[in-house]
Write a protein that holds these residues in place. Structure first.
Motif, PDB file in Angstrom:
ATOM      1  N   ALA A 177       0.835  -1.202   0.000  1.00  0.00           N
ATOM      2  CA  ALA A 177       0.000   0.000   0.000  1.00  0.00           C
ATOM      3  C   ALA A 177       0.869   1.251   0.000  1.00  0.00           C
ATOM      4  O   ALA A 177       0.604   2.210  -0.738  1.00  0.00           O
ATOM      5  N   ALA A 178       1.911   1.246   0.810  1.00  0.00           N
ATOM      6  CA  ALA A 178       2.783   2.417   0.930  1.00  0.00           C
ATOM      7  C   ALA A 178       3.551   2.696  -0.359  1.00  0.00           C
ATOM      8  O   ALA A 178       3.790   3.850  -0.716  1.00  0.00           O
ATOM      9  N   PHE A 179       3.917   1.624  -1.062  1.00  0.00           N
ATOM     10  CA  PHE A 179       4.720   1.766  -2.281  1.00  0.00           C
ATOM     11  C   PHE A 179       3.894   1.585  -3.560  1.00  0.00           C
ATOM     12  O   PHE A 179       4.406   1.115  -4.573  1.00  0.00           O
ATOM     13  N   ASP A 180       2.637   1.975  -3.511  1.00  0.00           N
ATOM     14  CA  ASP A 180       1.788   2.003  -4.712  1.00  0.00           C
ATOM     15  C   ASP A 180       1.809   0.695  -5.495  1.00  0.00           C
ATOM     16  O   ASP A 180       1.982   0.684  -6.718  1.00  0.00           O
ATOM     17  N   GLY A 181       1.640  -0.405  -4.755  1.00  0.00           N
ATOM     18  CA  GLY A 181       1.574  -1.703  -5.412  1.00  0.00           C
ATOM     19  C   GLY A 181       2.880  -2.127  -6.051  1.00  0.00           C
ATOM     20  O   GLY A 181       2.906  -3.007  -6.917  1.00  0.00           O
ATOM     21  N   PHE A 182       3.964  -1.519  -5.643  1.00  0.00           N
ATOM     22  CA  PHE A 182       5.299  -1.806  -6.189  1.00  0.00           C
ATOM     23  C   PHE A 182       5.319  -1.686  -7.712  1.00  0.00           C
ATOM     24  O   PHE A 182       5.865  -2.543  -8.408  1.00  0.00           O
ATOM     25  N   GLU A 183       4.727  -0.606  -8.212  1.00  0.00           N
ATOM     26  CA  GLU A 183       4.779  -0.309  -9.644  1.00  0.00           C
ATOM     27  C   GLU A 183       6.024   0.533  -9.908  1.00  0.00           C
ATOM     28  O   GLU A 183       6.092   1.691  -9.479  1.00  0.00           O
ATOM     29  N   PRO A 184       7.021  -0.016 -10.582  1.00  0.00           N
ATOM     30  CA  PRO A 184       8.276   0.723 -10.799  1.00  0.00           C
ATOM     31  C   PRO A 184       8.081   2.090 -11.436  1.00  0.00           C
ATOM     32  O   PRO A 184       8.763   3.052 -11.060  1.00  0.00           O
ATOM     33  N   ALA A 185       7.145   2.195 -12.378  1.00  0.00           N
ATOM     34  CA  ALA A 185       6.944   3.469 -13.077  1.00  0.00           C
ATOM     35  C   ALA A 185       6.456   4.560 -12.129  1.00  0.00           C
ATOM     36  O   ALA A 185       6.745   5.751 -12.335  1.00  0.00           O
ATOM     37  N   VAL A 186       5.727   4.180 -11.094  1.00  0.00           N
ATOM     38  CA  VAL A 186       5.241   5.147 -10.100  1.00  0.00           C
ATOM     39  C   VAL A 186       6.354   5.479  -9.114  1.00  0.00           C
ATOM     40  O   VAL A 186       6.631   6.646  -8.818  1.00  0.00           O
ATOM     41  N   ILE A 187       7.008   4.447  -8.605  1.00  0.00           N
ATOM     42  CA  ILE A 187       8.054   4.632  -7.593  1.00  0.00           C
ATOM     43  C   ILE A 187       9.228   5.436  -8.139  1.00  0.00           C
ATOM     44  O   ILE A 187       9.842   6.231  -7.417  1.00  0.00           O
ATOM     45  N   ALA A 188       9.542   5.242  -9.413  1.00  0.00           N
ATOM     46  CA  ALA A 188      10.680   5.948 -10.025  1.00  0.00           C
ATOM     47  C   ALA A 188      10.514   7.467  -9.962  1.00  0.00           C
ATOM     48  O   ALA A 188      11.493   8.208 -10.039  1.00  0.00           O
ATOM     49  N   ARG A 189       9.264   7.928  -9.802  1.00  0.00           N
ATOM     50  CA  ARG A 189       8.992   9.371  -9.778  1.00  0.00           C
ATOM     51  C   ARG A 189       8.874   9.924  -8.354  1.00  0.00           C
ATOM     52  O   ARG A 189       8.583  11.105  -8.177  1.00  0.00           O
ATOM     53  N   GLY A 200      15.772   4.300  -6.719  1.00  0.00           N
ATOM     54  CA  GLY A 200      16.820   4.068  -7.705  1.00  0.00           C
ATOM     55  C   GLY A 200      16.673   2.724  -8.406  1.00  0.00           C
ATOM     56  O   GLY A 200      16.925   2.611  -9.615  1.00  0.00           O
ATOM     57  N   ASN A 201      16.235   1.727  -7.659  1.00  0.00           N
ATOM     58  CA  ASN A 201      16.040   0.398  -8.255  1.00  0.00           C
ATOM     59  C   ASN A 201      14.871   0.401  -9.243  1.00  0.00           C
ATOM     60  O   ASN A 201      14.887  -0.334 -10.230  1.00  0.00           O
ATOM     61  N   ALA A 202      13.875   1.221  -8.968  1.00  0.00           N
ATOM     62  CA  ALA A 202      12.758   1.360  -9.915  1.00  0.00           C
ATOM     63  C   ALA A 202      13.249   2.009 -11.199  1.00  0.00           C
ATOM     64  O   ALA A 202      12.882   1.600 -12.311  1.00  0.00           O
ATOM     65  N   GLN A 203      14.096   3.008 -11.057  1.00  0.00           N
ATOM     66  CA  GLN A 203      14.647   3.676 -12.234  1.00  0.00           C
ATOM     67  C   GLN A 203      15.534   2.720 -13.039  1.00  0.00           C
ATOM     68  O   GLN A 203      15.498   2.713 -14.276  1.00  0.00           O
ATOM     69  N   ALA A 204      16.313   1.897 -12.340  1.00  0.00           N
ATOM     70  CA  ALA A 204      17.172   0.922 -13.016  1.00  0.00           C
ATOM     71  C   ALA A 204      16.337  -0.121 -13.757  1.00  0.00           C
ATOM     72  O   ALA A 204      16.672  -0.539 -14.876  1.00  0.00           O
TER      73      ALA A 204
END
Length: 205
Positions: A66-78, A105-109
């Motif tokens: 919940a805290a990390f928006d469903g672990f969606e990399p495209a969201v977390i990267a921002r 950073g891992n989402a961006q990678a």
């Protein structure tokens, strides 16, 4: 799940008798995962585990999601500084600034690999030849904390900008996601979770 918990089955000793841990052992640990986003999520959670017991992360997994928006990399990267501060105030997760920043950073990678046409799942599975490695561990004394494959994967991920992906973390990730079957030979799940898995299309087995 309920049936297996009710039966007197022989399991890997590490899961003990905690119902949450036993259910995780019986239904999830060691089952091959091929979905790229799900693999990325598990790698991130294993990074958060560093220095802690996995059961701590397991109990917080829903609040992490919940805290990390469903672990969606495209969201977390921002994520920006405000989001980092909000996460640092969230008691439902492990509030470690270095790990939170590393997750961004891992989402961006991850997205950089995607943009380069590299399928995350196929790439990770290539380190084991596209199919699970089934080990024969007779007891916990035989258990290992890394492997040549984990060391190679760790080195590769670090080069791509990932953090909290040391060989020990990566090996735990490989065990959990079925790239390696490390259920004890006496465990009812040994060979069962990986039986009949076809491997990842496009990799060499």
């Amino acid at each position: 799940m309920t049936e297996s918990l009710a039966l007197n089955l022989t399991r890997c000793p590490w899961c003990g008798t905690d119902p949450v841990y036993v259910a995780y052992h019986d239904t999830e640990w060691g089952v091959p995962e091929y979905d790229s986003r799900a693999l990325w999520e598990k790698l991130i959670l294993d990074g958060f585990q560093a220095g802690l017991a996995w059961i701590t992360i397991l109990r917080k997994r829903d609040t992490f999601r919940a805290a990390f928006d469903g672990f969606e990399p495209a969201v977390i990267a921002r994520y920006g500084p405000d989001k980092v501060e909000a996460l640092m105030q969230d008691t439902g997760i492990v509030r470690n600034r270095a790990k939170i920043v590393a997750t961004i950073g891992n989402a961006q990678a991850y997205l950089e690999m995607q943009a380069a046409g590299i399928d995350f799942s196929r790439h990770l599975w290539s380190f084991v030849g596209g199919a699970p490695i089934v080990n024969r561990l007779e007891s916990m004394a035989d258990a290992r904390v890394t492997s040549p494959e984990a060391e190679a994967m760790s080195k590769d991920l670090k080069k791509r900008g990932f953090r909290f992906v040391g060989p020990t973390i990566v090996y735990a990730f490989m065990q959990a996601c079925g790239l390696v079957d490390d259920h004890m030979t006496g465990c009812f799940r040994h060979g069962q979770a990986t039986a009949g898995t076809p491997g990842v299309p496009g990799t060499q087995s």
